[in-house]
Design an enzyme around this catalytic site. Structure first.
Site, PDB file in Angstrom:
ATOM      1  N   THR A   1       0.829  -1.210   0.000  1.00 56.82           N
ATOM      2  CA  THR A   1       0.000   0.000   0.000  1.00 56.82           C
ATOM      3  C   THR A   1       0.861   1.257   0.000  1.00 56.82           C
ATOM      4  OG1 THR A   1      -1.698  -1.196   1.221  1.00 56.82           O
ATOM      5  CG2 THR A   1      -1.843   1.194   1.266  1.00 56.82           C
TER       6      THR A   1
ATOM      7  N   GLU B   1      -6.062  -5.853   4.070  1.00 55.62           N
ATOM      8  CA  GLU B   1      -6.111  -7.065   3.242  1.00 55.62           C
ATOM      9  C   GLU B   1      -7.246  -7.008   2.234  1.00 55.62           C
ATOM     10  OE1 GLU B   1      -3.246  -8.978   4.142  1.00 55.62           O
ATOM     11  OE2 GLU B   1      -3.670  -9.000   2.010  1.00 55.62           O
TER      12      GLU B   1
HETATM   13  C1  LIG Z   1      -3.119 -10.948  10.390  1.00 57.69           C
HETATM   14  C2  LIG Z   1      -2.987 -10.247   9.082  1.00 57.69           C
HETATM   15  C3  LIG Z   1      -2.486  -8.813   9.171  1.00 57.69           C
HETATM   16  C4  LIG Z   1      -2.567  -8.199   7.793  1.00 57.69           C
HETATM   17  C5  LIG Z   1      -2.245  -6.721   7.772  1.00 57.69           C
HETATM   18  C6  LIG Z   1      -2.772  -6.062   6.500  1.00 57.69           C
HETATM   19  C7  LIG Z   1      -1.964  -6.392   5.253  1.00 57.69           C
HETATM   20  C8  LIG Z   1      -2.444  -5.617   4.050  1.00 57.69           C
HETATM   21  O1  LIG Z   1      -3.382  -4.864   4.105  1.00 57.69           O
HETATM   22  S1  LIG Z   1      -1.596  -5.951   2.627  1.00 57.69           S
HETATM   23  C9  LIG Z   1      -2.410  -4.936   1.430  1.00 57.69           C
HETATM   24  C10 LIG Z   1      -3.806  -5.449   1.076  1.00 57.69           C
HETATM   25  N1  LIG Z   1      -4.252  -4.805  -0.136  1.00 57.69           N
HETATM   26  C11 LIG Z   1      -5.227  -5.309  -0.899  1.00 57.69           C
HETATM   27  O2  LIG Z   1      -5.859  -6.304  -0.581  1.00 57.69           O
HETATM   28  C12 LIG Z   1      -5.459  -4.612  -2.211  1.00 57.69           C
HETATM   29  C13 LIG Z   1      -6.846  -4.891  -2.750  1.00 57.69           C
HETATM   30  N2  LIG Z   1      -6.875  -4.718  -4.220  1.00 57.69           N
HETATM   31  C14 LIG Z   1      -6.726  -5.805  -5.044  1.00 57.69           C
HETATM   32  O3  LIG Z   1      -6.591  -6.942  -4.645  1.00 57.69           O
HETATM   33  C15 LIG Z   1      -6.789  -5.549  -6.534  1.00 57.69           C
HETATM   34  O4  LIG Z   1      -6.436  -4.195  -6.821  1.00 57.69           O
HETATM   35  C16 LIG Z   1      -8.228  -5.776  -7.090  1.00 57.69           C
HETATM   36  C17 LIG Z   1      -8.526  -7.249  -6.996  1.00 57.69           C
HETATM   37  C18 LIG Z   1      -9.264  -4.977  -6.301  1.00 57.69           C
HETATM   38  C19 LIG Z   1      -8.274  -5.330  -8.522  1.00 57.69           C
HETATM   39  O5  LIG Z   1      -7.140  -5.865  -9.149  1.00 57.69           O
HETATM   40  P1  LIG Z   1      -6.986  -5.615 -10.729  1.00 57.69           P
HETATM   41  O6  LIG Z   1      -5.644  -6.075 -11.116  1.00 57.69           O
HETATM   42  O7  LIG Z   1      -7.374  -4.205 -11.028  1.00 57.69           O
HETATM   43  O8  LIG Z   1      -8.058  -6.662 -11.299  1.00 57.69           O
HETATM   44  P2  LIG Z   1      -9.395  -6.353 -12.078  1.00 57.69           P
HETATM   45  O9  LIG Z   1      -9.124  -5.506 -13.254  1.00 57.69           O
HETATM   46  O10 LIG Z   1     -10.453  -5.909 -11.121  1.00 57.69           O
HETATM   47  O11 LIG Z   1      -9.731  -7.809 -12.619  1.00 57.69           O
HETATM   48  C20 LIG Z   1     -10.185  -8.729 -11.682  1.00 57.69           C
HETATM   49  C21 LIG Z   1      -9.738 -10.061 -12.272  1.00 57.69           C
HETATM   50  O12 LIG Z   1      -8.562 -10.409 -11.571  1.00 57.69           O
HETATM   51  C22 LIG Z   1      -8.801 -11.572 -10.800  1.00 57.69           C
HETATM   52  N3  LIG Z   1      -8.158 -11.386  -9.512  1.00 57.69           N
HETATM   53  C23 LIG Z   1      -8.102 -10.240  -8.803  1.00 57.69           C
HETATM   54  N4  LIG Z   1      -7.437 -10.444  -7.663  1.00 57.69           N
HETATM   55  C24 LIG Z   1      -7.091 -11.755  -7.657  1.00 57.69           C
HETATM   56  C25 LIG Z   1      -6.394 -12.574  -6.737  1.00 57.69           C
HETATM   57  N5  LIG Z   1      -5.951 -12.091  -5.543  1.00 57.69           N
HETATM   58  N6  LIG Z   1      -6.197 -13.862  -7.044  1.00 57.69           N
HETATM   59  C26 LIG Z   1      -6.662 -14.358  -8.206  1.00 57.69           C
HETATM   60  N7  LIG Z   1      -7.344 -13.638  -9.122  1.00 57.69           N
HETATM   61  C27 LIG Z   1      -7.543 -12.351  -8.837  1.00 57.69           C
HETATM   62  C28 LIG Z   1     -10.307 -11.668 -10.663  1.00 57.69           C
HETATM   63  O13 LIG Z   1     -10.714 -13.019 -10.455  1.00 57.69           O
HETATM   64  C29 LIG Z   1     -10.778 -11.145 -11.999  1.00 57.69           C
HETATM   65  O14 LIG Z   1     -10.640 -12.179 -12.922  1.00 57.69           O
HETATM   66  P3  LIG Z   1     -11.546 -12.139 -14.258  1.00 57.69           P
HETATM   67  O15 LIG Z   1     -10.948 -11.076 -15.125  1.00 57.69           O
HETATM   68  O16 LIG Z   1     -11.415 -13.526 -14.812  1.00 57.69           O
HETATM   69  O17 LIG Z   1     -12.934 -11.787 -13.809  1.00 57.69           O
HETATM   70  C1  LIG Z   2      -4.529  -1.486  10.532  1.00 59.42           C
HETATM   71  C2  LIG Z   2      -4.051  -1.553   9.106  1.00 59.42           C
HETATM   72  C3  LIG Z   2      -2.940  -2.332   8.776  1.00 59.42           C
HETATM   73  C4  LIG Z   2      -2.476  -2.368   7.472  1.00 59.42           C
HETATM   74  N1  LIG Z   2      -1.359  -3.116   7.173  1.00 59.42           N
HETATM   75  C5  LIG Z   2      -0.883  -3.112   5.895  1.00 59.42           C
HETATM   76  C6  LIG Z   2       0.310  -3.839   5.568  1.00 59.42           C
HETATM   77  O1  LIG Z   2       0.910  -4.487   6.419  1.00 59.42           O
HETATM   78  N2  LIG Z   2       0.778  -3.793   4.286  1.00 59.42           N
HETATM   79  C7  LIG Z   2       0.130  -3.079   3.306  1.00 59.42           C
HETATM   80  O2  LIG Z   2       0.606  -3.068   2.165  1.00 59.42           O
HETATM   81  N3  LIG Z   2      -1.032  -2.397   3.585  1.00 59.42           N
HETATM   82  C8  LIG Z   2      -1.532  -2.401   4.846  1.00 59.42           C
HETATM   83  N4  LIG Z   2      -2.687  -1.718   5.137  1.00 59.42           N
HETATM   84  C9  LIG Z   2      -3.313  -0.901   4.091  1.00 59.42           C
HETATM   85  C10 LIG Z   2      -4.620  -1.539   3.609  1.00 59.42           C
HETATM   86  O3  LIG Z   2      -4.350  -2.696   2.872  1.00 59.42           O
HETATM   87  C11 LIG Z   2      -5.364  -0.476   2.793  1.00 59.42           C
HETATM   88  O4  LIG Z   2      -5.792   0.520   3.693  1.00 59.42           O
HETATM   89  C12 LIG Z   2      -6.558  -1.074   2.064  1.00 59.42           C
HETATM   90  O5  LIG Z   2      -6.107  -1.898   1.025  1.00 59.42           O
HETATM   91  C13 LIG Z   2      -7.496   0.020   1.501  1.00 59.42           C
HETATM   92  O6  LIG Z   2      -6.769   0.923   0.680  1.00 59.42           O
HETATM   93  P1  LIG Z   2      -6.817   2.504   1.005  1.00 59.42           P
HETATM   94  O7  LIG Z   2      -6.694   2.665   2.461  1.00 59.42           O
HETATM   95  O8  LIG Z   2      -5.852   3.185   0.119  1.00 59.42           O
HETATM   96  O9  LIG Z   2      -8.306   2.934   0.618  1.00 59.42           O
HETATM   97  P2  LIG Z   2      -8.752   3.298  -0.886  1.00 59.42           P
HETATM   98  O10 LIG Z   2      -8.303   2.256  -1.825  1.00 59.42           O
HETATM   99  O11 LIG Z   2      -8.394   4.715  -1.151  1.00 59.42           O
HETATM  100  O12 LIG Z   2     -10.336   3.182  -0.719  1.00 59.42           O
HETATM  101  C14 LIG Z   2     -11.008   4.165   0.074  1.00 59.42           C
HETATM  102  C15 LIG Z   2     -12.481   3.925  -0.097  1.00 59.42           C
HETATM  103  O13 LIG Z   2     -12.827   4.197  -1.464  1.00 59.42           O
HETATM  104  C16 LIG Z   2     -13.857   3.296  -1.879  1.00 59.42           C
HETATM  105  N5  LIG Z   2     -13.371   2.554  -3.050  1.00 59.42           N
HETATM  106  C17 LIG Z   2     -12.086   2.383  -3.428  1.00 59.42           C
HETATM  107  N6  LIG Z   2     -12.016   1.651  -4.560  1.00 59.42           N
HETATM  108  C18 LIG Z   2     -13.293   1.373  -4.906  1.00 59.42           C
HETATM  109  C19 LIG Z   2     -13.894   0.638  -5.979  1.00 59.42           C
HETATM  110  N7  LIG Z   2     -13.155   0.039  -6.930  1.00 59.42           N
HETATM  111  N8  LIG Z   2     -15.254   0.561  -6.004  1.00 59.42           N
HETATM  112  C20 LIG Z   2     -15.996   1.138  -5.033  1.00 59.42           C
HETATM  113  N9  LIG Z   2     -15.489   1.841  -3.988  1.00 59.42           N
HETATM  114  C21 LIG Z   2     -14.162   1.953  -3.946  1.00 59.42           C
HETATM  115  C22 LIG Z   2     -14.133   2.362  -0.710  1.00 59.42           C
HETATM  116  O14 LIG Z   2     -15.213   2.862   0.044  1.00 59.42           O
HETATM  117  C23 LIG Z   2     -12.865   2.466   0.131  1.00 59.42           C
HETATM  118  O15 LIG Z   2     -13.093   2.249   1.516  1.00 59.42           O
HETATM  119  C24 LIG Z   2      -3.159  -1.642   6.459  1.00 59.42           C
HETATM  120  C25 LIG Z   2      -4.289  -0.878   6.775  1.00 59.42           C
HETATM  121  C26 LIG Z   2      -4.743  -0.839   8.091  1.00 59.42           C
HETATM  122  C27 LIG Z   2      -5.967  -0.007   8.428  1.00 59.42           C
END
Ligand SMILES: CCCCCCCC(=O)SCCNC(=O)CCNC(=O)[C@H](O)C(C)(C)COP(=O)(O)OP(=O)(O)OC[C@H]1O[C@@H](n2cnc3c(N)ncnc32)[C@H](O)[C@@H]1OP(=O)(O)O
Ligand SMILES: Cc1cc2nc3c(=O)[nH]c(=O)nc-3n(C[C@H](O)[C@H](O)[C@H](O)COP(=O)(O)OP(=O)(O)OC[C@H]3O[C@@H](n4cnc5c(N)ncnc54)[C@H](O)[C@@H]3O)c2cc1C
Length: 633
Positions: free
Chosen positions: A116, A398
């Site tokens: 992120t 996540e």
């Molecule tokens: C205890 C744990 C503590 C953890 C602390 C926190 C850790 C974190 O927060 S780490 C950061 C987490 N961040 C995220 O989860 C980011 C979320 N965003 C995403 O996953 C992607 O941007 C997403 C899926 C929304 C869009 O991805 P993008 O590349 O634009 O795909 P998009 O154009 O929407 O196409 C979706 C296609 O990809 C596929 N796809 C997307 N993600 C996945 C995946 N993870 N695996 C497999 N396929 C996937 C879909 O199935 C779809 O397939 P199809 O085209 O056949 O329908």
């Molecule tokens: C406690 C905590 C721990 C974290 N730990 C990690 C870590 O270890 N590693 C890491 O990489 N990240 C980490 N993150 C970041 C986390 O993964 C992001 O906050 C999360 O993926 C959301 O992204 P953003 O905060 O940029 O919100 P944005 O992506 O800016 O989204 C903001 C809002 O916009 C709207 N929105 C965005 N996209 C769409 C869409 N396509 N359609 C409709 N609405 C939409 C939703 O309402 C969303 O809530 C952590 C976050 C928190 C709060």
């Protein structure tokens, strides 16, 4: 994920310097962090010794690591990301040779997962950090071209980790190949100083998670060897050839792993909240039911049972569904290892909606448990406020809930279209074909009847979404615009799908094993599963009336059965939360301790407040007294 020999809870909980003299809530932001590093390092050392003793790859934590550290930290362990994402990302995305190289120091390195950025969290294809191949030096040059490209949020990044897995846009010979993962050392192992070319720090106080050391990281012409790109799925060869992955989404695999894990984590968070609130409700006497009888245990109020028993049932639902989803994950990973990606979209869709529902439900149910404890639930010493702020963070991290539900909706719409074309569908969505071919049954007031009804709701709402998208397209909108215009209904379809899945898996898994259980245990587990399903049928009665043949009379009978189940569960309620087997040292709650000495514990804890060290605080003489005397009439 292999589980390691479980370090006995007593072993860890008996270590004196893991106990706090002053409760965490009375420490400063900095003292809190230093305190969890002190305790986390002791734990890290134990896990390291344990894994070395057993000749395991010294980098994975024992299965109950989180349970124990939850108790000792009473907040979030800054080493959490090392185990939850850094190591899994390497084992999931690096070649075997790279794994051996990157993890050769075992517990000698501490990592995090830096994806992120300040400007992007959801839209990964919009990430701005760049990794550009330098052919001459056989290196990647990492840069943060803008302030918004700074990594922002990764846990442990501010002051704890000395390595991280970084997601950056890969550039080779001027062409961008999209987001890829890179193994990066960020601090000197000996001095812990940030390496040259990096800007590192923590992002400041948060609603919770205040010991997670979430940080920021900026790169300025920072060089790493070419071999530091995780190359299991795609490769960059020495001559700059880019070999693309069989499926570019495999790069997102670590997130799927955590989303699957979070169901079990939420089961455990809820188990703690239910244990605290149910035990407290058995101790607390307040008000009368029959005017001429003594004050009752608040657990005897049916509305209190309505507030709390759903949390007991939901914890079991998430635990059982979490195991089912983990088996699905393991099977899909095995298939991918053999080259088949067929079930990856299904796994992604399942993990997205179930992660969302479990984290959202854990949030509001923990809050419901807190509110059910009255004012004492508002005390930090109850541990309910901390459980709430920790659990609700998972709704965002996540993968933000809205975004993940839309991913599942994408899969539902695609499946609906395949059903219309007569294609066979995976078992988890085959009900769409049955609905399309009008092969569904009349309403039955049974758990199976309710599950079938909830599936009909999914099919009906999915059909409505498909028609809505089609309507907007026929009015001239592009498909993506039509998708956006229909997104309120699309979210509803995913939410309904997730609920139907949870009810189905919970009921049928319990039903499947019940013959292997003692009669008493089978009876109680089935009561919990039926309570869960009936609760949600009543919550979703509107949808059931629209999409199924349920009648008002059926609903009245369900309400009656639900109240019967509350009464049946009441005698076992305390036994059920005791069976979560969470020790006081891990529960960390004055309201939920096993011995029920609530009031004594509350007073003991209150006296630990630094303010109670003296009867008159210095601020009286310094500030209050002059004003009082000045205005004294
Ligand atoms: C205890 C744990 C503590 C953890 C602390 C926190 C850790 C974190 O927060 S780490 C950061 C987490 N961040 C995220 O989860 C980011 C979320 N965003 C995403 O996953 C992607 O941007 C997403 C899926 C929304 C869009 O991805 P993008 O590349 O634009 O795909 P998009 O154009 O929407 O196409 C979706 C296609 O990809 C596929 N796809 C997307 N993600 C996945 C995946 N993870 N695996 C497999 N396929 C996937 C879909 O199935 C779809 O397939 P199809 O085209 O056949 O329908
Ligand atoms: C406690 C905590 C721990 C974290 N730990 C990690 C870590 O270890 N590693 C890491 O990489 N990240 C980490 N993150 C970041 C986390 O993964 C992001 O906050 C999360 O993926 C959301 O992204 P953003 O905060 O940029 O919100 P944005 O992506 O800016 O989204 C903001 C809002 O916009 C709207 N929105 C965005 N996209 C769409 C869409 N396509 N359609 C409709 N609405 C939409 C939703 O309402 C969303 O809530 C952590 C976050 C928190 C709060």
């Amino acid at each position: 994920m292999k589980c390691y020999p479980v370090p006995r809870e007593n072993l860890v909980l008996s270590i004196d310097n893991l106990k706090d003299d002053i409760p965490e809530e009375y420490l400063s932001h900095k003292e809190c962090y230093e305190n969890v590093i002190r305790k986390g390092s002791v734990l890290y050392d134990i896990f390291s010794e344990l894994s070395k003793d057993r000749k395991h790859k010294a980098h994975q934590a024992p299965s109950n690591a989180y349970r124990i550290s939850d108790g000792i930290m009473q907040n979030v362990n800054p080493f959490l990301l090392h185990f939850a994402l850094f190591v899994p990302a390497i084992t999931n995305q690096a070649t075997p040779e790279q794994q051996a190289e990157f993890l050769k120091h075992g517990f000698g390195i501490i990592g995090t997962y830096a994806q992120t950025e300040l400007g992007h969290g959801t839209f990964l294809r919009g990430l701005e950090t760049t990794a550009t191949l330098d052919l001459e030096t056989d290196e990647f040059v990492l840069n943060s071209p803008t302030l918004t490209s700074y990594k922002w949020w990764p846990g442990g990044l501010g002051h704890t980790a000395n390595h991280c897995v970084v997601m950056a846009q890969l550039y080779v010979k001027g062409k961008c190949h999209g987001p890829h993962l890179f193994f990066v050392q960020i601090r000197d192992i000996e001095t812990h100083e940030p390496l040259p070319g990096l800007k590192l720090g923590e992002i400041g106080a948060k609603m919770g998670f205040n010991t997670a050391d979430n940080g920021f990281l900026g790169f300025h012409n920072f060089r790493i060897p070419r071999n530091n790109m995780l190359m299991k799925n795609s490769q960059v060869l020495k001559d700059g050839t880019y070999v693309e992955s069989k499926n570019e989404k495999l790069t997102y695999g670590s997130m799927v792993f955590v989303r699957v894990y979070l169901l079990s984590d939420m089961a455990y968070m809820l188990a703690r909240a239910a244990t605290i609130s149910v035990r407290y409700s058995a101790v607390r006497h307040q008000s009368h039911i029959k005017p001429d009888e003594p004050e009752v245990q608040i657990l005897d109020f049916v509305i209190q049972q309505h507030k709390l028993f759903i949390s007991i049932a939901t914890s079991h639902a998430f635990k059982i569904c979490g195991l089912w989803l983990w088996q699905t994950y393991s099977k899909v990973m095995e298939d991918i290892g053999k080259g088949s990606m067929d079930r990856l979209p299904e796994l992604h869709a399942l993990s997205c909606c179930l992660k969302t529902t479990s984290t959202r439900d854990a949030g509001w149910l923990i809050e419901q448990c807190r509110l059910a404890c009255g004012g004492h639930g508002y005390l930090m010493s109850s541990n309910l406020p901390s459980l709430y702020t920790t659990a609700t963070a998972a709704i965002t991290y996540e993968g933000e809930s809205t975004v993940l539900l839309l991913q599942t909706a994408r899969y539902l719409i695609k499946s609906w279209k395949r059903a219309m074309e007569g294609e066979s569908l995976p078992a988890t969505v085959s009900f769409l074909s049955e609905y399309f071919n009008k092969r569904y049954n009349k309403w039955e007031n049974t758990p199976k009847g309710i599950v079938d009804g909830l599936k009909l709701v999914v099919a009906g709402v999915t059909k409505m979404c498909a028609e809505s998208i089609q309507k907007h397209v026929s009015r001239g909108q592009q498909y993506e615009e039509a998708w956006n215009s229909s997104s309120v209904q699309l979210i509803k379809a995913s939410e309904a799908y997730s609920r139907a899945l949870l009810c189905e898996v919970f009921w049928f898994e319990v039903d499947k094993v019940s013959s292997t259980l003692s009669n008493n245990l089978a009876v109680v587990l089935k009561q919990l599963a039926e309570l869960y399903i009936t609760y949600w049928a009543l919550e979703k009665r509107g949808d059931l009336l629209v999409y199924t043949t349920i009648s008002k009379d059926d609903l009245d009978k369900l309400q009656e059965r639900y109240e019967e189940l509350l009464a049946l569960i009441r005698p076992n309620a305390v036994g059920l939360v005791d069976s979560f087997d969470i020790r006081d040292e891990i529960l960390c709650s004055t309201l939920g301790a096993y011995d029920g000495r609530v009031y004594e514990r509350m007073m003991e804890h209150a006296l630990k407040s630094p303010l109670n060290a003296e009867t008159v605080n210095q601020s009286f003489h310094k500030y209050m007294k002059p004003v009082i005397l000045k205005h004294k009439i």
